[in-house]
Each structure stands twice: as C-alpha cells, then as structure tokens.
Design an enzyme around this catalytic site. Structure first.
Site, PDB file in Angstrom:
ATOM      1  CE1 TYR A  32     -24.461  48.356  40.933  1.00 59.91           C
ATOM      2  CE2 TYR A  32     -26.139  46.530  39.659  1.00 59.91           C
ATOM      3  CZ  TYR A  32     -25.457  47.958  40.022  1.00 59.91           C
ATOM      4  OH  TYR A  32     -26.193  48.921  39.603  1.00 59.91           O
ATOM      5  CG  LEU A  33     -25.319  41.010  46.194  1.00 58.46           C
ATOM      6  CD1 LEU A  33     -25.085  40.939  47.726  1.00 58.46           C
ATOM      7  CD2 LEU A  33     -24.311  39.549  46.127  1.00 58.46           C
ATOM      8  N   GLY A  36     -32.083  37.873  43.514  1.00 55.81           N
ATOM      9  CA  GLY A  36     -32.127  36.151  42.764  1.00 55.81           C
ATOM     10  C   GLY A  36     -30.581  35.932  44.448  1.00 55.81           C
ATOM     11  CG  HIS A  37     -26.739  37.862  43.611  1.00 60.48           C
ATOM     12  ND1 HIS A  37     -26.832  39.138  42.914  1.00 60.48           N
ATOM     13  CD2 HIS A  37     -25.252  36.876  43.571  1.00 60.48           C
ATOM     14  CE1 HIS A  37     -26.069  38.789  42.033  1.00 60.48           C
ATOM     15  NE2 HIS A  37     -25.447  37.333  41.685  1.00 60.48           N
ATOM     16  CD  GLN A 153     -21.815  29.694  38.179  1.00 65.13           C
ATOM     17  OE1 GLN A 153     -20.563  30.580  37.125  1.00 65.13           O
ATOM     18  NE2 GLN A 153     -22.525  29.870  38.319  1.00 65.13           N
ATOM     19  CB  SER A 185     -28.965  39.283  35.165  1.00 62.88           C
ATOM     20  OG  SER A 185     -27.818  39.522  34.153  1.00 62.88           O
ATOM     21  NE  ARG A 187     -22.259  40.242  31.841  1.00 61.97           N
ATOM     22  CZ  ARG A 187     -21.468  39.365  31.557  1.00 61.97           C
ATOM     23  NH1 ARG A 187     -22.744  37.563  32.769  1.00 61.97           N
ATOM     24  NH2 ARG A 187     -19.932  38.849  32.639  1.00 61.97           N
TER      25      ARG A 187
HETATM   26  O1  PAF Z   1     -22.312  33.213  38.873  1.00 62.09           O
HETATM   27  C1  PAF Z   1     -22.013  33.508  39.380  1.00 62.09           C
HETATM   28  O2  PAF Z   1     -22.094  34.779  39.557  1.00 62.09           O
HETATM   29  C2  PAF Z   1     -20.653  33.070  39.116  1.00 62.09           C
HETATM   30  O3  PAF Z   1     -20.083  32.835  38.034  1.00 62.09           O
HETATM   31  C3  PAF Z   1     -19.287  32.863  40.212  1.00 62.09           C
HETATM   32  C4  PAF Z   1     -19.997  31.093  40.734  1.00 62.09           C
HETATM   33  C5  PAF Z   1     -19.914  33.141  41.542  1.00 62.09           C
HETATM   34  C6  PAF Z   1     -17.940  32.334  40.252  1.00 62.09           C
HETATM   35  O4  PAF Z   1     -16.814  33.515  39.907  1.00 62.09           O
END
Ligand code: PAF
Length: 280
Positions: A32-33, A36-37, A153, A185, A187
C-alpha cells in the site's frame, strides 16, 4: 520489473548480482505504497546497481487485537508505482512461504524494544526483527532503506545488524509529509474526513516542541506538557504516549540533548493509532 514469489529464486538472483560485483539496495515494505516508500526506492536507485523491494504484510508483527486483517492492500497499484520508479525486482512472498508450518525461530532485540512502541505493542518488534532478518537473508542486500517515521524500528534494526554482524548498511530516510504536515502512512487510509483533518495535531505538537527547543527550553516535562496541550485542543485525538528519549539508548531524558534526542508520540485519532516524531 520482475516479480519473485519464491525464496530460493530470490536468493539465486541476489547471488548472481553479488558475483557480478553489483551492489544491491533493498526496500522492505508491507505494501500500500505511498510517497514515503517511493522516496526510499529512489534513494536506493541512486546508491546501488540494482534495487529489490519486498511487499509482505508480516503477521508476526501484529498482535491479535491489531489490524492485520484490515491492513490496506492493493498489489496492482503497488506494482504500477514500483514499475514507474524502475524497480528491478519485487519480492512478494505468501505467509506460508515466509512462515512454513514448523517455523520456530525468532530474533529479538532486548532493551531498545521495551519502551515507546514496544511498551504499547509488546510483541511488535520481535516480529519486525525476525522478518527483516529473514528478508536480509533472502535478498542479500548491501544497503537497506527505512523511513525515520518508524524511528524506533530504524534504531532497533541498526542495533540488530550491528549485534549480529550483518554485513549491511542501514540507511534512515527523512519523513515524507502531506501538505498539511501529516506524516505519510498506509494507515492514514483508515481516517474519515473529520479524523483526517484532526490528524494534523501530531505534526502541530511536534512543531510546538521544535519551537520550544529553538527558543532554548530544554526541560522535557515542560515540552511534553505543551505538546499535550496542542493535542488536547483538538476534539477526537487521544494520546497514547508522548516521550522524549535518547536516540542512542532510547532512555527517557530530563533535558534535551542536542543531536541525541528523539521526541515521539502515538495518538489515537478515532480508532486509528498514528505515530510521528522529531529528531533533534
Ligand atoms: O516498516 C514496515 O513497513 C515494516 O515494519 C517492515 C520493515 C517492512 C517489516 O515488516
């Protein structure tokens, strides 16, 4: 862009690029890009000869009461977005591929995962570090890219890579925001119109924190209480936590330490839990 579903096949592709002395950049995602991605993919393209992206909604990092089933998914749209960025390979495994029946090995980072997100979501990071470790073993990257929005993370993964002597460079990339400042995000999709408007409170409270730090205030209780006031001036949001910690140890700080401070918060906007942060 080639889509790979199988672990062995992905490993063989990675081996080939390594034999050819090509550098591999890797962007792990849950799909669900958003921009940010894509900013991670673009940086990976700049830094490396070949770019692998993974899409895997990892059940191990969701608690039973969390949103695993309704986590947004749209693989066709994601494929298009990745093709537009000239992504070379997409690794898109199933749950059974990643966690076969007799799976029983987990990776856990100790102290860094007990605070902040880890305090609110006690099983979360064990799932993240386990899957990221597996993904590193499958894609064999030279560099891996993570957003600073998931600050803890990133810090936990850097610790894991160092502690386990994983031969990789972990790169943290700036938070990408919507026009009004809301951190991007997957979400955010859960928010209705009113919630979406009020979700800007996280960014506004971080702006207040930045303003206070810039004006020379270093007492973290003072900063947290003013951030709280910002959130409370909105009607829907409910604070989960506002914390100010060392970026290296994640221990709570009484006073701001330049270059070693993470101001972070988690807020429920309706049923949706959003996080955001500021690196001082
Ligand atoms: O940040 C995320 O989308 C997830 O935590 C990751 C790093 C892909 C691990 O599932």
């Amino acid at each position: 862009m080639r889509i790979v579903y199988d672990v062995k096949e992905m490993q063989e592709i990675a081996d080939k690029y390594r034999q050819w002395e090509k550098t591999i950049g890797f962007v792990p995602t849950m799909g669900y890009l958003h921009e940010g991605h894509l900013s991670l993919v673009r940086q990976a393209k700049k830094d490396n000869d070949v770019v692998f992206v993974s899409i895997f909604v990892n059940p191990a990092q969701f608690a039973p009461n969390e949103d695993l089933d309704k986590y947004p998914r749209d693989i066709k749209r994601d494929e298009e977005l990745l093709k537009n960025e000239n992504t070379d390979f997409l690794f898109y495994p199933t749950v059974d591929t990643m966690y076969p029946n007799n799976f029983q090995t987990y990776v856990s980072v100790e102290n860094l995962t007990k605070v902040l997100e880890g305090a609110s979501r006690p099983t979360h990071f064990r799932g993240v570090t386990t899957v990221v470790n597996k993904l590193f073993n499958i894609t064999k990257p030279h560099r891996a890219y993570f957003g600073k929005k998931d600050a803890q993370q990133l810090i936990v993964i850097k610790r894991m890579a160092e502690d386990l002597n994983i031969d990789i460079e972990i790169i943290g990339m700036p938070i990408v925001r919507e026009k009004d400042g809301l951190a991007m995000s997957s979400r955010n999709k859960y928010l209705n119109e009113k919630e979406r408007k009020e979700a800007v409170c996280l960014y506004q409270s971080l702006n207040k924190a930045q303003e206070l730090v810039d004006s020379g205030i270093s007492d973290t209780n003072e900063i947290k209480s003013q951030m709280e006031n910002v959130i409370k001036s909105y009607s829907i949001p409910k604070i989960d936590y506002i914390n100010i910690n060392s970026l290296t140890t994640l221990k709570p700080l009484d006073r701001i330490k330049r270059k070693d401070t993470l101001i972070s918060l988690a807020v429920f906007v309706g049923k949706t839990r959003l996080i955001d942060n500021l690196w001082i």
